[in-house]
Design a protein around this motif. Sequence first.
Motif, PDB file in Angstrom:
ATOM      1  N   ASP A 110     -27.096 -18.345  55.003  1.00 32.80           N
ATOM      2  CA  ASP A 110     -27.893 -17.943  53.841  1.00 32.80           C
ATOM      3  C   ASP A 110     -27.329 -16.674  53.260  1.00 32.80           C
ATOM      4  O   ASP A 110     -26.754 -15.856  53.971  1.00 32.80           O
ATOM      5  CB  ASP A 110     -29.339 -17.634  54.286  1.00 32.80           C
ATOM      6  CG  ASP A 110     -30.043 -18.870  54.756  1.00 32.80           C
ATOM      7  OD1 ASP A 110     -31.002 -18.729  55.525  1.00 32.80           O
ATOM      8  OD2 ASP A 110     -29.595 -19.976  54.382  1.00 32.80           O
ATOM      9  N   GLN A 131     -26.425 -15.152  58.498  1.00 38.59           N
ATOM     10  CA  GLN A 131     -26.655 -14.641  57.145  1.00 38.59           C
ATOM     11  C   GLN A 131     -25.391 -13.969  56.626  1.00 38.59           C
ATOM     12  O   GLN A 131     -24.595 -13.423  57.404  1.00 38.59           O
ATOM     13  CB  GLN A 131     -27.762 -13.595  57.210  1.00 38.59           C
ATOM     14  CG  GLN A 131     -29.120 -14.113  56.866  1.00 38.59           C
ATOM     15  CD  GLN A 131     -29.877 -13.107  56.016  1.00 38.59           C
ATOM     16  OE1 GLN A 131     -29.822 -11.921  56.296  1.00 38.59           O
ATOM     17  NE2 GLN A 131     -30.545 -13.562  55.008  1.00 38.59           N
ATOM     18  N   LYS A 191     -32.772 -17.600  47.944  1.00 37.45           N
ATOM     19  CA  LYS A 191     -31.790 -17.520  49.010  1.00 37.45           C
ATOM     20  C   LYS A 191     -30.834 -18.696  48.846  1.00 37.45           C
ATOM     21  O   LYS A 191     -31.248 -19.837  48.898  1.00 37.45           O
ATOM     22  CB  LYS A 191     -32.508 -17.646  50.364  1.00 37.45           C
ATOM     23  CG  LYS A 191     -32.463 -16.375  51.196  1.00 37.45           C
ATOM     24  CD  LYS A 191     -32.975 -16.636  52.595  1.00 37.45           C
ATOM     25  CE  LYS A 191     -32.573 -15.541  53.536  1.00 37.45           C
ATOM     26  NZ  LYS A 191     -33.128 -14.267  53.390  1.00 37.45           N
ATOM     27  N   SER A 192     -29.602 -18.407  48.613  1.00 36.68           N
ATOM     28  CA  SER A 192     -28.654 -19.494  48.422  1.00 36.68           C
ATOM     29  C   SER A 192     -28.068 -19.897  49.752  1.00 36.68           C
ATOM     30  O   SER A 192     -27.995 -19.103  50.685  1.00 36.68           O
ATOM     31  CB  SER A 192     -27.531 -19.046  47.486  1.00 36.68           C
ATOM     32  OG  SER A 192     -28.065 -18.636  46.255  1.00 36.68           O
ATOM     33  N   LYS A 193     -27.614 -21.122  49.768  1.00 37.62           N
ATOM     34  CA  LYS A 193     -26.999 -21.612  50.987  1.00 37.62           C
ATOM     35  C   LYS A 193     -25.511 -21.721  50.766  1.00 37.62           C
ATOM     36  O   LYS A 193     -25.058 -22.186  49.721  1.00 37.62           O
ATOM     37  CB  LYS A 193     -27.555 -23.006  51.308  1.00 37.62           C
ATOM     38  CG  LYS A 193     -28.891 -23.001  51.982  1.00 37.62           C
ATOM     39  CD  LYS A 193     -29.065 -24.325  52.729  1.00 37.62           C
ATOM     40  CE  LYS A 193     -30.505 -24.668  53.001  1.00 37.62           C
ATOM     41  NZ  LYS A 193     -31.451 -23.630  53.246  1.00 37.62           N
TER      42      LYS A 193
END
Lengths: 193, 887
Positions: free
Chosen positions: B536, B633, B568-570
Amino acid sequence: MVLISCKNCHKMYERENFDNFVCTRCNHLVRKRIKDSLQVSLALTICAILLYIPAMLYPIMEVTRLGVKIESTILEGVISFLEQESYFIAIVVFTASIVIPMIKLVGLLFIFISLKINVKMHNNRKILIFKFVEAIGKWSMIDIYVVAILASIVQLDEIFNIKGGIAATSFALMVILTMIAANRFDTRIIWDE
Amino acid sequence: MSKEIIEQNIEQEVYEPKIEDKKSVSFIWVLPLIILGILGWIAYESYMKKGTNITVVFKSAEGLKEGVTPLEYKGLQLGKVTKISIHEDLKSVKVNFLIDNEVAKYVASESSQFWIKKPTISLTKISGLNTLISGYKIELSPIFKTQKEFETGKPKYFFEGLDTQPNDEFESDGYYVSLIANDKDNVEVGTPIFYNNFQIGEIIAKEFVYEKVYFTAYIYDKFNYLVNKSSKFFMNEALKVSYGASGLNIELGSLYSALVGGITVITPNKEDEKIIKDVPYILYGKKDDLKKKEFFNINFNDVNGIEENTPIIYKGIEIGKITEVNLNKDALNTKAFIYEEYKYLLTNKTKFFVEEPTISFDGVKNLGNIVKGNFVSLEYNKGDFKTVFTAINKKDINKSSSSIKIELLSENLNSISTKSKVYYKNIEIGKVDNYSLTPDLKNVKISISIDEKYKDLINDNNLYYDMSSKLVEMKNLNLNINYSGVEPMLNGAIALIAEKKEGAKLSSKEFKLYSSFKDVEKLKRVSNNGFVIEADFNNDFEIKHDMAIMYKNQEIGFVKDVRFNEKKSKVILFIYSDFKKYITNKSRFYKKGVVNLKASLSGVLFEVDNFSSLLNGSINLDTDSNIIFEKPQIFASEDEMKNTTNSITIVFNDVEGLQENFSQLTYKGVNVGKVTKVKLNEKQQVEVKAIIYNDFASFAKEGTVYYLKKPRISLQEVANAGSTVMAVNIGVIKSENPTVQTKFEGLENQPSLESSHFGTVFKVEDATASSVNLDSPVYYKNVQIGKVSKIDLSEDGSKVVVDCLIYDKYKKLIRKNSEFYDISGFEMKFSIFSGSKVESNTFTSLLKGGLVVVTPYEYGEIANPKDKFTLVKTLREDWKSISPSIK
């Protein structure tokens, strides 16, 4: 009784005859007339005349300019002065170098010859001529003077050069001889019988 | 009677005779005679010297002056010009000379030739300059050489003057050579003749006979032996421009010969006979003309730049020239020659082609061509002799030799051109033949041919990419400036990646041309094995495809995909299988900054990562943390990453002087962490977030004290002065408590401690605060054993408690019955009789105040911090004498 004067101090003597003696005042030889006066004067005059010829014919001055040599006689000099329009100098040179010597020589000759040959002229005139000749005699040396000065000053070898020529010597001698001739002449002879 | 009278008369008159001296002829008459004699002699002399007159006719009398211009012979003046006048034919001038008699016979004879000597300045001759000053002179040139000739010769008085100096000033037994010249030469009278660059003679005459120009050359006597029948004469070139393997050569002969020209002689055979004068020799235009030539024909079809004198060069040597060029319909027929020694090159397998000059940054090739135009070159193969050739296009040369032909498909031609070459490891192994669009107009088909000797490299596994389009490549994520020579950059280039494999075959004819090396790399990546993980991130920086993932500076993977979500981008990360072991549930990723620049008075921080990050940035893996994450992360920066795990929070009331990122946490003078964030919390207190660099655990303990190191400037001391200008730092006092704590309350000042690493604290009580100050020294026998660490009121406010920190070393000196005296300030006793007495201890104590500890002889037990002491105001008189020995 005869009267003689010493030529040197002009003292008068009363003597018996015209023999030579020594002056008591100045120790000079007293004579009736200068010895061989006429002969000497005449000879010298003739020499002068002879010398006058080369003086006119030969170059009196050699001018070398940039290697080029130019010789000129008195007459050529006069003419070149006239061409350059220096009339005064031309006249002066002409008079001093040509006219006056001519007059001198002719005058003297005339007087001397007139003593031998009967010429119809008063003695006083002859004396006048003689006095004149004697007076102007030395002025002919002007020309020589000019040549001598030029020759001694202008000496730059090949670039510019002045030398006196034969005529200069001859001319100078001529003038000197006429002066001596005039000096040696006893003018009293004119009145001698 | 009358007779007597007459006699008487007669007798009375008697005269005396007149006596006269006889006149003598004096000697004076000698003088006129002498003078007459001299005169006569002079006259005679001048008559004899009169000189002879001669007349010379000249075309022009310019510069001649009558009476001035002399006639000279070798500087000797023989006479002068007397008269200049016009000749009867009205076209010339008659000049009369007067010659001195002594030399008359030499001058006025048949042998005489007259010419006007003017100053001449020409390139070949400077003479007669003295005539500039003196004007022209007429010079005599007699033909007769001996006295005898003069005597037997007849006198002559009328001459024709010559225009120029006659030629036979040289002796007739000199060494003369006749030369026939080409019409292109510029030889004049006076042109020197060289042998080995040394002048040995000159041209003395030039004549035009039967439509040909003849020269007479005169060789100086000394050098007669150098010229004989085997000699060859040729013209010097003033400027020699030559081209060859070594490049452009410009040679200048002597400046004289550059201006004047010159003729050079070479004599191969020194023993040969001498030349007979009238046998003419050929004067060659150039040295090359001497060589024997073999003539042949070349036909050119579609070339230009070929003309007469185009050279034929083989391997850098000029072996021949084109002599004639004819245009015949469409083709150019030329006649050419090559020197006989290279005759063998003309075979039926030899191919001729035209080389044009190329300028590239690699070097200028064929520079000579720029000066002289194109040249013809040939490719030689053994075969039979042949004299007629057809020139081919240079490109076709290689066609015949066998090479491997391959076709490449590319989306875009980019910068490939027909001049492009194919490189393998930056060595040229082939070239592009041509290119065209595919029939469906979607791709470009490029035909390349690879030299046969590299055929081992060509197999099905080859990869081709366009090398030229990107100068800057990333290879292994290190920045490489791809310099393979500027030529690929200019002309386009294709690179080959290949491996020599035994038995590998080339079966496919078509390959894909990748547009850059990166694309090839991508391929490699794809071919690598690996696995995919998801991470993330907070969108606080840009993540691009193919960003590399680094771990300890080694690429372990790359970003495969990014799935955007506003919160929140993946990110899909592809990690190579080799590095799988580094990915644990403790892994974190952060973006390494491209350039880290922080500047403040504390210093300028400038960090640049490896250059791959310059372009794309990279994501780094961190495995240091102790915390377990459920999902890895990606953090925007290393600091942020640390912040979430290694950070502690300190709460202060006032943090004036504290600066984010610059205020450091110091422990014993070492920076162990730094302040990352300063903000107000809900209670209006200042919350300071700091990260600990290393060893987080030892600082995040309960009981650790953090205090602000504010600057203290007072009469007694200057402390933490740096903090006035720079950021205020936070001091740390560690504790041994094992409990982990991350939130602390910060102290504004350095706290007092019961015991610290310095020493032990003893409390001394006093009624009022004297002039004892913080950090005032505590003396024992005037040696400082500690200092005052804190001055404060007691809890009930009745007394002032001074904390004295005694260094551990001296702890044993403090006994239960020790006394503390105040020596700060000074005492002044004023009495009438004894005068004034100013007593003060050390000067420090004058300023700072201080305390003195005196332990009596009968010392008791060692004191402990709980003991209370009272500060005595005045020092006892005999304190100096009390000196127990304390063990």
